[in-house]
Design a protein around this motif. Structure first.
Motif, short mmCIF file in Angstrom:
data_model
loop_
_atom_site.label_atom_id
_atom_site.label_comp_id
_atom_site.label_asym_id
_atom_site.label_seq_id
_atom_site.Cartn_x
_atom_site.Cartn_y
_atom_site.Cartn_z
N ASP A 85 1.01 -1.50 0.08
CA ASP A 85 -0.25 -0.17 -0.25
C ASP A 85 0.88 1.30 0.21
N ASP A 86 0.26 2.02 0.09
CA ASP A 86 0.54 4.16 0.12
C ASP A 86 1.33 3.97 1.01
N ASN A 87 2.51 4.15 1.21
CA ASN A 87 3.68 4.85 2.14
C ASN A 87 4.81 3.45 2.69
N ASP A 88 4.06 2.40 2.09
CA ASP A 88 5.28 1.31 1.73
C ASP A 88 6.20 1.39 1.62
N ILE A 89 7.46 0.30 2.30
CA ILE A 89 8.78 0.59 1.98
C ILE A 89 9.66 -1.07 1.10
N VAL A 90 9.86 -1.30 0.48
CA VAL A 90 10.21 -2.60 -0.64
C VAL A 90 12.02 -1.85 -0.06
N ILE A 91 12.75 -2.90 0.43
CA ILE A 91 14.32 -2.66 0.46
C ILE A 91 14.57 -3.76 -0.22
N ASP A 92 15.65 -3.58 -1.19
CA ASP A 92 16.53 -4.43 -2.19
C ASP A 92 17.64 -5.02 -1.79
N GLY A 93 17.54 -5.68 -1.06
CA GLY A 93 19.81 -5.76 -0.18
C GLY A 93 20.53 -6.57 -1.85
N GLY A 94 19.68 -7.36 -2.47
CA GLY A 94 20.70 -8.05 -3.93
C GLY A 94 21.81 -6.81 -3.92
N ASN A 95 22.13 -8.50 -5.30
CA ASN A 95 23.43 -7.08 -6.18
C ASN A 95 22.51 -6.55 -7.68
N THR A 96 21.23 -6.00 -7.48
CA THR A 96 20.60 -5.34 -8.64
C THR A 96 21.66 -4.44 -9.25
N LYS A 97 21.05 -4.05 -10.85
CA LYS A 97 22.23 -3.15 -11.27
C LYS A 97 21.73 -1.82 -11.41
N PHE A 98 22.42 -0.49 -10.78
CA PHE A 98 21.50 0.51 -10.67
C PHE A 98 20.83 0.70 -11.67
N HIS A 99 20.28 0.44 -12.88
CA HIS A 99 19.66 0.60 -13.48
C HIS A 99 18.16 0.08 -13.29
N ASP A 100 18.28 -0.96 -12.60
CA ASP A 100 17.10 -0.94 -12.61
C ASP A 100 16.65 -1.12 -10.80
N ASP A 101 17.60 -0.51 -10.50
CA ASP A 101 17.12 0.28 -8.87
C ASP A 101 15.84 1.58 -9.30
N VAL A 102 16.63 2.36 -10.86
CA VAL A 102 16.19 3.33 -10.86
C VAL A 102 14.83 3.23 -11.35
N ARG A 103 14.51 1.60 -12.22
CA ARG A 103 13.43 1.89 -12.67
C ARG A 103 12.50 1.76 -11.69
N ARG A 104 12.39 0.98 -11.04
CA ARG A 104 11.95 0.14 -10.23
C ARG A 104 11.48 1.07 -9.48
N ALA A 105 12.26 1.25 -8.47
CA ALA A 105 11.89 3.11 -7.73
C ALA A 105 10.69 3.85 -8.80
N ALA A 106 10.90 3.91 -9.91
CA ALA A 106 9.77 4.37 -10.93
C ALA A 106 8.58 4.11 -10.91
N ASN A 107 8.79 2.84 -11.30
CA ASN A 107 7.77 2.14 -10.93
C ASN A 107 6.48 1.68 -9.37
N LEU A 108 7.32 1.84 -8.55
CA LEU A 108 6.52 1.61 -7.58
C LEU A 108 6.25 2.94 -7.13
N GLN A 109 7.04 4.27 -7.44
CA GLN A 109 6.45 5.27 -6.51
C GLN A 109 5.24 5.89 -7.63
N LYS A 110 4.78 5.36 -8.47
CA LYS A 110 3.77 5.80 -8.89
C LYS A 110 2.12 5.01 -8.50
N ARG A 111 2.57 3.66 -7.05
CA ARG A 111 2.04 2.73 -6.68
C ARG A 111 1.93 4.18 -5.57
N GLY A 112 2.92 5.04 -4.86
CA GLY A 112 2.96 6.00 -3.83
C GLY A 112 3.74 4.83 -2.72
#
Length: 172
Positions: A85-112
């Motif tokens: 839900d809105d205002n929840d947090i997802v933390i990715d602790g794995g070895n993600t490529k930074f491009h994926d982090d930027v994309r995922r952050a923008a995608n999740l932000q659309k849902r708050g």
């Protein structure tokens, strides 16, 4: 603090153990029921699915994803996007490529939903000595996670290093 934790491999299990020993309530999930039972023995609360894990956490929720990078992380984050839900947090602790982090952050932000990427180092020794953490994301959710980060890290072992994927963007 309450936190959901997905991924109970060697490093994930040790992180769950360290958090439980530090007084946090960890609701743990893994595809392996054996690992969930093991996490229970280390102080975690078991969950039978991602939905069950989310239902056991008070709002606003924080969920740490510690699964292999690539498709497993992608699938997990996308599933969380549909149940958080809105205002929840997802933390990715794995070895993600930074491009994926930027994309995922923008995608999740659309849902708050907030996204924090956590460069995590410490391997199997982190249980005893702590994990060095480089946190990327917005100030408010990173600050909200401070009790968890302080428990996981050795003294002065975590830092907020800027926006999503920031720690990698400038060090290519």
């Amino acid at each position: 603090m309450d936190i959901g934790f997905i991924g109970l491999g060697k490093m994930g299990m040790n992180m769950v153990t360290r958090l439980s020993q530090g007084g946090h309530r960890v609701v743990a999930y893994d595809r392996s029921t054996t690992l969930i039972t093991e996490a229970e023995g280390k102080g975690a609360t078991a969950s039978s699915s991602l939905e069950d894990m989310i239902a056991q956490l008070p709002r606003p929720r924080a969920v740490w994803v510690m699964v292999p990078s690539g498709q497993p992380t992608e699938d997990t984050v996308q599933h969380l996007r549909t149940i958080l839900d809105d205002n929840d947090i997802v933390i990715d602790g794995g070895n993600t490529k930074f491009h994926d982090d930027v994309r995922r952050a923008a995608n999740l932000q659309k849902r708050g939903i907030h996204y924090v990427d956590a460069g995590t180092s410490g391997g199997i020794w982190g249980l005893k000595i702590g994990y060095c953490l480089m946190m990327g994301g917005e100030n408010e959710p990173v600050n909200r996670l401070s009790p968890i980060l302080t428990t996981l890290a050795p003294e002065n072992g975590w830092a907020h290093v800027g926006g999503h994927g920031h720690q990698w963007r400038h060090h290519r």
